[in-house]
Design an enzyme around this catalytic site. Structure first.
Site, PDB file in Angstrom:
ATOM      1  CG  HIS A 253      -2.041   0.923   1.200  1.00 26.90           C
ATOM      2  ND1 HIS A 253      -1.895   2.293   1.294  1.00 26.90           N
ATOM      3  CD2 HIS A 253      -3.368   0.688   1.065  1.00 26.90           C
ATOM      4  CE1 HIS A 253      -3.084   2.865   1.220  1.00 26.90           C
ATOM      5  NE2 HIS A 253      -3.998   1.913   1.080  1.00 26.90           N
ATOM      6  N   PRO A 254       0.526   2.274  -0.745  1.00 22.39           N
ATOM      7  CG  PRO A 254      -0.624   3.881  -2.009  1.00 22.39           C
ATOM      8  CD  PRO A 254      -0.639   2.421  -1.642  1.00 22.39           C
TER       9      PRO A 254
END
Length: 396
Positions: free
Chosen positions: A237-238
């Protein structure tokens, strides 16, 4: 417990839907309407919906499994809308319909004198007309054909899906088509509610292009804020860490650790209190900046664990974690049965209803129809509607 057992009707009982759509988004929308009580008449061309042929596998009737996933609870009638006589049958059916769904290329309905604004709304003011298309009817791409994977590519979804090793890849399920179907479903329900207040129907539009762009959360927001172009992260996930898949001793699992509390619980459950004391991992923002080092530490620990026991311990300890299952593995989970997410009836097997109401829960309808199976009864209904209309006009 279904609607029959509770004595409650589907919340859309009495709503009639004429479904001209094919393939995925439109049929998914109308199937959800049927699951909640709507009477859905599926109008197919003489050759049938294309998904009847998109196999193998095929069922005993020769229909592809793909078709069966999207068309339960409906009745089938074949009409060739290029013929005036069949358009007359459709007009007769629309006299007693609440909703029309179509996903032809923009302009097609107009050529058949079935355009909503020009032809249908003036004589059928209560009709809700739902159109599903790739790009809408106007604008630089208006009227062009659109398919799920093409929209995934054009709208940036592929650019954030995959790893540096794989390169950009499409999401393995047709998420754009699915979301467009759900958007159409929501739009129709909104229009039905609005009609209760105004007495009139309206056009509902769901475009795959819009649906695809709306999926870009949080990637679009991140770019709009920072100016940095999102890239390929694999399963990571960023904005959150650790939020990724990891290898255990005997299988893969996914950790979804969103808060500092959950990270502390992860460290406690895996006997890694040293990670809590590491200044690189004190907060989520620091964990994101040092994600490679954090991943190495977690992998070292989880590689000694058996995945089923580990996931059970983590989940019960307040850490979101799940085995990376195959499709058969997903349906073998006892919770799948508990949530009634696979239905089996009269030789038909399909997915359960994901939207659950307490008093009007809905229920999966009849098996998917054979091509033109209900022609006689539907044509009889259209004729009776037309005769009733003529009698009403003759009555002084």
């Amino acid at each position: 417990m279904d609607a029959t057992e509770t004595g409650e009707r589907g919340v859309l009982d009495g709503v009639r839907v004429i479904d001209l759509s094919r393939v995925l988004a439109g049929p998914l929308c109308s199937q959800m309407l049927a699951d909640h009580g709507a009477d859905v008449i599926k109008i197919e061309p003489p050759a049938g919906d294309e998904t009847r042929r998109l196999g193998p596998p095929f069922d005993a009737d020769g229909n592809a499994a793909y078709f069966s996933a999207l068309n339960r609870g409906k009745r089938s009638l074949c009409l060739d809308l290029a013929q005036q006589s069949d358009r007359t049958v459709l007009h007769d059916l629309l006299k007693n319909a609440d909703v029309l769904i179509e996903n032809f290329l923009p302009g097609t309905m107009n050529r058949w004198d079935l355009d909503y604004e020009s032809n249908l709304a003036p004589t059928l003011p209560r009709l809700i007309y739902c159109t599903i298309s790739g790009f809408g009817a106007d604008g630089p791409l208006g009227g062009l054909p659109g398919y799920d994977a093409v929209l995934q590519a054009m709208c940036g979804l592929m650019s954030v899906n995959g790893s540096p090793q794989s390169g950009p890849t499409r999401v393995g399920v047709p998420v754009v088509d699915h979301l467009a179907g759900y958007n159409a479903f929501a739009g129709i329900l909104l229009a039905l509610l609005a009609r209760q207040q105004s007495g009139t129907g309206q056009r509902v539009e769901a475009a795959l292009f819009d649906s695809a762009l709306s999926l870009l959360i949080p990637h679009a927001a991140n770019w709009m804020c920072s100016g940095d172009e999102p890239g390929l992260l694999g399963n990571a996930h960023p904005n959150i860490a650790p939020y990724d898949s990891f290898r255990s001793q005997d299988g893969d699992l996914f950790l979804g650790v969103v808060s500092d509390l959950q990270f502390r619980r992860l460290c406690e459950q895996t006997e890694r209190a040293d990670l809590l004391a590491d200044p690189r991992f004190k907060t989520n923002a620091l964990r994101v900046r040092n994600v490679a080092a954090l991943r190495a530490e977690i992998e070292k620990t989880l590689s000694r664990e058996e995945v089923s026991a580990l996931c059970d311990r983590l989940m019960r300890g307040g850490v979101p974690a799940g085995r990376v299952n195959s499709i058969p593995g997903a349906f073998a989970q006892p919770h799948t049965a508990h949530r009634a997410m696979m239905v089996e009836t009269d030789g038909y097997r399909g997915l359960g209803i994901p939207v659950k109401l307490s008093r009007n829960p809905g229920r999966p309808g009849r098996r998917p129809p054979r091509l033109n199976e209900h022609a006689e009864e539907i044509r009889a209904e259209a004729g009776s509607i037309d005769k009733k209309s003529a009698l009403n006009q003759e009555t002084p």
